[in-house]
Design a protein around this motif. Structure first.
Motif, mmCIF file in Angstrom:
data_model
loop_
_atom_site.group_PDB
_atom_site.id
_atom_site.type_symbol
_atom_site.label_atom_id
_atom_site.label_comp_id
_atom_site.label_asym_id
_atom_site.label_seq_id
_atom_site.Cartn_x
_atom_site.Cartn_y
_atom_site.Cartn_z
ATOM 1 N N UNK A 157 0.836 -1.214 0.000
ATOM 2 C CA UNK A 157 0.000 0.000 0.000
ATOM 3 C C UNK A 157 0.862 1.252 0.000
ATOM 4 N N UNK A 158 1.877 1.264 0.869
ATOM 5 C CA UNK A 158 2.767 2.428 0.925
ATOM 6 C C UNK A 158 3.528 2.596 -0.380
ATOM 7 N N UNK A 159 3.960 1.487 -0.985
ATOM 8 C CA UNK A 159 4.706 1.566 -2.241
ATOM 9 C C UNK A 159 3.822 2.102 -3.366
ATOM 10 N N UNK A 160 2.555 1.671 -3.416
ATOM 11 C CA UNK A 160 1.637 2.202 -4.424
ATOM 12 C C UNK A 160 1.417 3.695 -4.235
ATOM 13 N N UNK A 164 2.556 6.515 -6.941
ATOM 14 C CA UNK A 164 1.529 7.409 -7.483
ATOM 15 C C UNK A 164 1.955 8.861 -7.337
ATOM 16 N N UNK A 165 2.501 9.228 -6.183
ATOM 17 C CA UNK A 165 2.973 10.600 -5.975
ATOM 18 C C UNK A 165 4.130 10.921 -6.905
ATOM 19 N N UNK A 171 6.770 15.564 -4.500
ATOM 20 C CA UNK A 171 7.976 15.167 -3.782
ATOM 21 C C UNK A 171 9.230 15.415 -4.598
ATOM 22 N N UNK A 172 10.380 15.239 -3.936
ATOM 23 C CA UNK A 172 11.665 15.497 -4.581
ATOM 24 C C UNK A 172 11.909 14.571 -5.755
ATOM 25 N N UNK A 173 11.645 13.285 -5.565
ATOM 26 C CA UNK A 173 11.872 12.320 -6.646
ATOM 27 C C UNK A 173 10.940 12.593 -7.817
ATOM 28 N N UNK A 174 9.679 12.928 -7.530
ATOM 29 C CA UNK A 174 8.738 13.233 -8.600
ATOM 30 C C UNK A 174 9.159 14.457 -9.394
#
Length: 325
Positions: A157-160, A164-165, A171-174
Motif C-alpha cells: 500500500x505504501x509503495x503504491x 503514485x505521488x 515530492x523530490x523524486x517526482x
C-alpha cells in the motif's frame, strides 16, 4: 430345554478359543508397547507436547525403543514426559542425546524422536532427564506467515502511494523525474563535476610526482636528507650564532664608545672639543717637520766633512757588502 452335551462342549471350546485369542492379542499389544519386556524409565521436559498421547512410540535413530508412559503438567510452560525404554538400548543412548516431538508421517500420530548428540558422552542411567528441543509448530508457522502477509500488504500500500505521488510529480523524486529543466541542469552539473574530477586527478598525479622527487638528492629537500650535509649546515649555523654574538659585543662596545664621546668622556671628545689643544698639536707637528729637515741637512753636511767622511764611507761599504751576500 436342557442343552445337550455336544452343545456344552462346543460352547466350552468357543470360550477357550476366545480366551486364548484375547490373551494373544494382549501379549502382542504388550510386546508392541514394551509392557512385558525388560525396560527402564527416561524423562524429558517440553514446553509444548503438540498432541502427544500415552502409548505413543519413542524412537532412537529411527528405531522404536519404547513408548510414552506418562505426561505430567508441572506449570504453564513445563511438561514432563515419562518414557519406558528397552533396557538393552540404554547403553546406546548418551547423556547429550536430544528428544524432539514429531509426527509419524504426514498425518500419523505424534512420536518422540531421540537424536544422538554430536560429542562423546557417557550413557544415560535409568530415570535420567535428557535434553529436549521444541520444534516450531504448524500454528506458529501460520501465525508468522499471517503477520508477514499483513506487513507485505502494508508495504505494498505504501509503495503504491509513493509511486503514485512520483508519477504525479510530487515530492523530490517526482520533481526530478518530471522536470526536464532541472534534469538538464543536473546533467550539466554532472558534466562539470566530471571535468573537475579529471583536473583533480591530474593535480593529484602531479603532486605524487613532486612528493617522489623530494627524495632525490638533486633538490634542496634531498640534500637536507643527507646526514653529512645536515651536520655541516648545523656547524655553519653554530658558527653564525657565535659570530653573531661577537658582532653584538663589538656593536655594544662601539655604542659605549660613541656614547662616551657624546657625553664628553675620553680623549677623542677632548681632542675634538678643545681648539687650543688642536692648535698646539698643529704647531708641534710643524716644528717637528722643520726640525726633521734641519736634521737631514746637518747629516748631509756631516757626510761631506773631513772628520766624518771616513765613517760614512765605512757605513756604505758595510751596506754594499751585506747586499752582496
Amino acid at each position: 430345554m436342557e442343552k445337550t452335551t455336544s452343545q456344552k462342549i462346543r460352547l466350552a471350546i468357543f470360550v477357550i478359543l476366545g480366551l486364548l485369542l484375547f490373551i494373544l492379542c494382549i501379549y502382542f499389544i504388550g510386546s508392541k508397547r514394551q509392557m512385558f519386556g525388560n525396560t527402564d524409565h527416561l524423562k524429558a521436559t517440553f514446553t509444548n507436547v503438540g498432541g502427544l498421547q500415552l502409548g505413543n512410540n519413542v524412537r532412537y535413530s529411527g528405531i522404536n525403543v519404547g513408548t510414552v508412559r506418562g505426561i505430567e503438567m508441572v506449570n504453564d510452560s513445563t511438561i514432563n514426559v515419562d518414557m519406558i525404554i528397552d533396557k538393552a538400548m540404554l547403553p546406546h543412548i548418551k547423556k547429550n542425546a536430544i528428544a524432539t516431538i514429531g509426527s509419524d508421517g504426514l498425518v500419523g500420530s505424534m512420536i518422540i524422536n531421540i537424536v544422538p548428540g554430536k560429542d562423546t558422552a557417557p550413557a544415560v542411567q535409568p530415570g535420567d532427564f535428557i535434553q529436549s528441543f521444541n520444534r516450531v509448530r504448524t500454528d506458529d508457522i501460520l501465525n508468522t506467515l499471517n503477520i508477514t502477509n499483513q506487513n507485505a500488504a502494508l508495504l505494498t500500500t505504501d509503495l503504491l502511494k509513493i509511486t503514485k505521488e512520483i508519477t504525479q510529480g510530487k515530492g523530490t523524486v517526482g520533481i526530478l523525474l518530471n522536470d526536464s529543466i532541472l534534469a538538464n541542469d543536473i546533467k550539466k552539473t554532472m558534466h562539470y563535476l566530471k571535468i573537475t574530477t579529471q583536473g583533480t586527478s591530474e593535480s593529484v598525479a602531479n603532486l605524487k610526482v613532486l612528493i617522489v622527487s623530494l627524495n632525490e638528492k638533486n633538490n634542496v629537500i634531498g640534500v637536507l636528507r643527507d646526514t653529512a650535509v645536515a651536520s655541516k649546515i648545523k656547524k655553519v649555523v653554530v658558527n653564525l650564532n657565535e659570530t653573531s654574538e661577537g658582532i653584538n659585543k663589538v656593536v655594544t662596545n662601539l655604542n659605549a664608545t660613541i656614547l662616551n664621546a657624546k657625553e664628553g668622556k675620553g680623549a677623542l671628545n677632548y681632542l675634538s672639543n678643545n681648539p687650543q689643544l688642536v692648535r698646539k698639536i698643529d704647531s708641534t707637528m710643524t716644528n717637528i717637520n722643520k726640525a726633521s729637515q734641519q736634521l737631514n741637512e746637518n747629516l748631509e753636511a756631516l757626510k761631506h766633512n773631513i772628520l766624518f767622511r771616513g765613517y760614512f764611507r765605512k757605513q756604505e761599504k758595510a751596506k754594499l757588502k751585506a747586499a752582496g751576500k
